[in-house]
Design an enzyme around this catalytic site. Structure first.
Site, mmCIF file in Angstrom:
data_model
loop_
_atom_site.group_PDB
_atom_site.id
_atom_site.type_symbol
_atom_site.label_atom_id
_atom_site.label_comp_id
_atom_site.label_asym_id
_atom_site.label_seq_id
_atom_site.Cartn_x
_atom_site.Cartn_y
_atom_site.Cartn_z
ATOM 1 N NE ARG A 26 30.847 -43.850 -39.539
ATOM 2 C CZ ARG A 26 30.553 -43.422 -38.312
ATOM 3 N NH1 ARG A 26 31.493 -42.993 -37.527
ATOM 4 N NH2 ARG A 26 29.315 -43.402 -37.908
ATOM 5 N NE ARG A 30 35.261 -37.808 -36.631
ATOM 6 C CZ ARG A 30 34.492 -37.942 -35.566
ATOM 7 N NH1 ARG A 30 34.488 -37.001 -34.641
ATOM 8 N NH2 ARG A 30 33.743 -38.998 -35.399
ATOM 9 N NE ARG A 39 32.506 -31.741 -42.495
ATOM 10 C CZ ARG A 39 32.222 -32.241 -41.307
ATOM 11 N NH1 ARG A 39 32.374 -33.509 -41.073
ATOM 12 N NH2 ARG A 39 31.750 -31.472 -40.343
ATOM 13 C CG ASP A 75 25.162 -39.974 -40.786
ATOM 14 O OD1 ASP A 75 26.289 -40.256 -40.348
ATOM 15 O OD2 ASP A 75 24.122 -40.177 -40.132
ATOM 16 C CE1 TYR A 154 22.593 -42.325 -32.879
ATOM 17 C CE2 TYR A 154 22.150 -43.799 -34.706
ATOM 18 C CZ TYR A 154 23.023 -43.281 -33.773
ATOM 19 O OH TYR A 154 24.310 -43.732 -33.728
HETATM 20 O O1 CP3 Z 1 33.481 -44.409 -45.003
HETATM 21 C C1 CP3 Z 1 32.326 -44.306 -44.498
HETATM 22 O O2 CP3 Z 1 31.824 -45.278 -43.927
HETATM 23 C C2 CP3 Z 1 31.648 -42.975 -44.644
HETATM 24 C C3 CP3 Z 1 30.197 -42.908 -44.705
HETATM 25 C C4 CP3 Z 1 29.418 -43.022 -43.406
HETATM 26 C C5 CP3 Z 1 29.283 -42.031 -42.374
HETATM 27 N N1 CP3 Z 1 28.333 -42.429 -41.506
HETATM 28 C C6 CP3 Z 1 30.034 -40.783 -42.285
HETATM 29 C C7 CP3 Z 1 30.104 -40.072 -40.981
HETATM 30 C C8 CP3 Z 1 28.568 -44.061 -43.071
HETATM 31 C C9 CP3 Z 1 28.395 -45.378 -43.793
HETATM 32 C C10 CP3 Z 1 27.888 -43.663 -41.876
HETATM 33 C C11 CP3 Z 1 26.818 -44.467 -41.283
HETATM 34 C C12 CP3 Z 1 26.413 -44.211 -39.902
HETATM 35 N N2 CP3 Z 1 26.119 -43.016 -39.298
HETATM 36 C C13 CP3 Z 1 26.145 -45.243 -38.983
HETATM 37 C C14 CP3 Z 1 26.268 -46.701 -39.281
HETATM 38 C C15 CP3 Z 1 27.699 -47.104 -39.307
HETATM 39 C C16 CP3 Z 1 28.292 -47.368 -37.959
HETATM 40 O O3 CP3 Z 1 29.330 -46.777 -37.663
HETATM 41 O O4 CP3 Z 1 27.741 -48.217 -37.230
HETATM 42 C C17 CP3 Z 1 25.733 -44.641 -37.784
HETATM 43 C C18 CP3 Z 1 25.371 -45.351 -36.499
HETATM 44 C C19 CP3 Z 1 25.702 -43.231 -38.003
HETATM 45 C C20 CP3 Z 1 25.293 -42.152 -37.054
HETATM 46 C C21 CP3 Z 1 26.451 -41.274 -36.786
HETATM 47 N N3 CP3 Z 1 26.880 -40.301 -37.667
HETATM 48 C C22 CP3 Z 1 27.344 -41.268 -35.673
HETATM 49 C C23 CP3 Z 1 27.234 -42.172 -34.480
HETATM 50 C C24 CP3 Z 1 28.325 -40.296 -35.921
HETATM 51 C C25 CP3 Z 1 29.568 -39.984 -35.101
HETATM 52 C C26 CP3 Z 1 29.505 -38.703 -34.360
HETATM 53 C C27 CP3 Z 1 30.906 -38.283 -33.947
HETATM 54 O O5 CP3 Z 1 31.262 -37.156 -34.230
HETATM 55 O O6 CP3 Z 1 31.624 -39.103 -33.367
HETATM 56 C C28 CP3 Z 1 28.007 -39.704 -37.165
HETATM 57 C C29 CP3 Z 1 28.760 -38.658 -37.869
HETATM 58 C C30 CP3 Z 1 29.562 -39.126 -39.023
HETATM 59 N N4 CP3 Z 1 29.105 -39.883 -40.060
HETATM 60 C C31 CP3 Z 1 30.920 -38.795 -39.273
HETATM 61 C C32 CP3 Z 1 31.261 -39.376 -40.501
HETATM 62 C C33 CP3 Z 1 32.563 -39.265 -41.225
HETATM 63 C C34 CP3 Z 1 31.778 -37.941 -38.376
HETATM 64 C C35 CP3 Z 1 31.443 -36.503 -38.624
HETATM 65 C C36 CP3 Z 1 32.631 -35.617 -38.660
HETATM 66 O O7 CP3 Z 1 33.562 -35.858 -39.451
HETATM 67 O O8 CP3 Z 1 32.619 -34.636 -37.900
#
Ligand code: CP3
Length: 344
Positions: A26, A30, A39, A75, A154
């Site tokens: 991550r 954000r 974004r 994602d 999920y």
């Molecule tokens: O640098 C990076 O790692 C970016 C790429 C990335 C994202 N999601 C971007 C993202 C990766 C590798 C993921 C994988 C992902 N997505 C996982 C496995 C990694 C982990 O953290 O265990 C999981 C469980 C998800 C599912 C998911 N997507 C969640 C739980 C969330 C958070 C929701 C929130 O708003 O808190 C997301 C959204 C997400 N994926 C964001 C990002 C940058 C946030 C969205 C935003 O910016 O509004």
């Protein structure tokens, strides 16, 4: 293509480059003001499928922090969206599915979709990865996918849950339906990985973020074979990461399919290395909670992770899980400098 002697790729082969490679799960997202600005007005999954946007977001943390790898901005639910499944990411919550997959009939409905549809629809993914790797030069790009269990956590629930009870229940109530679904998810994740490798990704990471909710026996019987299937045909080095997987860390090697295993912050890396043996590289595992600690405390913890990592054949520095959104990005830049042996 990334140079084969990039520190990350050397560490994945079991070498110890002079400089320990470091990247952060991550790292894009954000915690960066430039991400938040870019974004505005675009939904998360739409941003992932807009090649120039996804490429720019992937590059932001590499430029800012000087990390040893980019991680593709996308994602774990993107391949499901590409398969035609209705999914959204709700800000502050996570992935939400319009039609949860709960019964054998639901499993039949979803698995009737040909996983090749993901490969065909993955044009924007290939294109974004191409744009990124052209910019990155010798710095490797890590592609990724979700492991079948974490995706099912999920999909079966319909959204985020604490204990993933419905997915765990399906394993036991209807093991045939469970295995059918998990096999399909493995094929879908494999297609997503393939698209990223075709675009130029030079390593991949499989995220099994919620595997820690499984018992050791259930992990081995119901999850590991499918994670192995997702990674088996991958042609670049493979990292396998889970949270709370200490009790069955050895199984995370997936019978030698994984080149590196990531540990979360709970288990000291020297203990992880002892469990994993000499055939695999370790990745991790600074506690993300340390990111707000005073500098002396933080850097002592960074040094401790580096020292413990020496017990493994090779070490890739990372956090024990993702960067929290409220993290001060300057702290991440200073950690990179510290890991690289520069003054901070
Ligand atoms: O640098 C990076 O790692 C970016 C790429 C990335 C994202 N999601 C971007 C993202 C990766 C590798 C993921 C994988 C992902 N997505 C996982 C496995 C990694 C982990 O953290 O265990 C999981 C469980 C998800 C599912 C998911 N997507 C969640 C739980 C969330 C958070 C929701 C929130 O708003 O808190 C997301 C959204 C997400 N994926 C964001 C990002 C940058 C946030 C969205 C935003 O910016 O509004």
């Amino acid at each position: 293509m990334a140079a084969a002697d990039a520190p990350l790729l050397r560490a994945l082969r079991g070498d110890r480059p002079e400089r320990t490679p470091v990247w952060f799960m991550r790292q894009a997202g954000r915690s960066l003001p430039e991400y938040r600005e870019l974004r505005v007005g675009t939904r998360m999954l739409d941003a992932c499928l807009t090649p120039d946007l996804a490429a720019e977001i992937t590059l932001q943390p590499v430029r800012r922090h000087g990390v040893d790898a980019g991680i593709f901005f996308s994602d774990i639910v993107i391949p499901l969206r590409l398969a035609g499944i209705e999914v959204e990411i709700q800000p502050g919550r996570g992935p939400v599915f319009a039609d949860p997959v709960r019964s054998a009939a639901d499993v039949a409905r979803v698995t009737a979709i040909d996983p090749e549809r993901v490969a065909e629809a993955a044009g924007p993914v290939r294109e974004a990865v191409r744009l990124v790797t052209a910019e990155l030069g010798d710095t490797p790009l890590i592609g990724f996918a979700g492991a079948p269990f974490t995706l099912a956590a999920y999909l079966v629930e319909g959204g985020p849950s604490k204990e993933h009870l419905r997915a765990r229940a399906m394993m036991h109530a209807d093991p045939r339906a469970w295995h059918r679904l998990a096999e399909w998810l493995a094929a879908v994740s494999a297609a997503f990985l393939r698209a990223q490798i075709e675009g130029g990704a030079s390593a991949v990471q499989l995220f099994d973020s919620w595997a820690g909710s499984l018992s050791t026996a259930d992990y081995r019987a119901f999850a590991a074979p499918h994670s192995r299937a997702a990674l088996e045909d991958v042609t670049v080095p493979r990292i396998h990461f889970g949270v709370g997987t200490g009790p069955f860390l050895d199984a995370m090697r997936l019978d030698g399919v994984a080149d590196a295993v990531g540990a979360d912050w709970r288990m000291p890396l020297n203990e992880a290395a002892a469990l994993l043996g000499r055939d695999v590289t370790v990745q991790g595992n600074l506690d993300p909670a340390l990111l707000t600690a005073p500098a002396d405390v933080l850097f002592a913890a960074v040094d401790d992770v580096l020292a413990r990592g020496r017990a493994a054949r090779a070490h890739i520095f990372n956090l024990g899980h993702g960067v929290p959104p409220e993290t001060d990005p300057d702290v991440l830049s200073r950690i990179v400098a510290r890991v690289h042996g520069e003054a901070v």
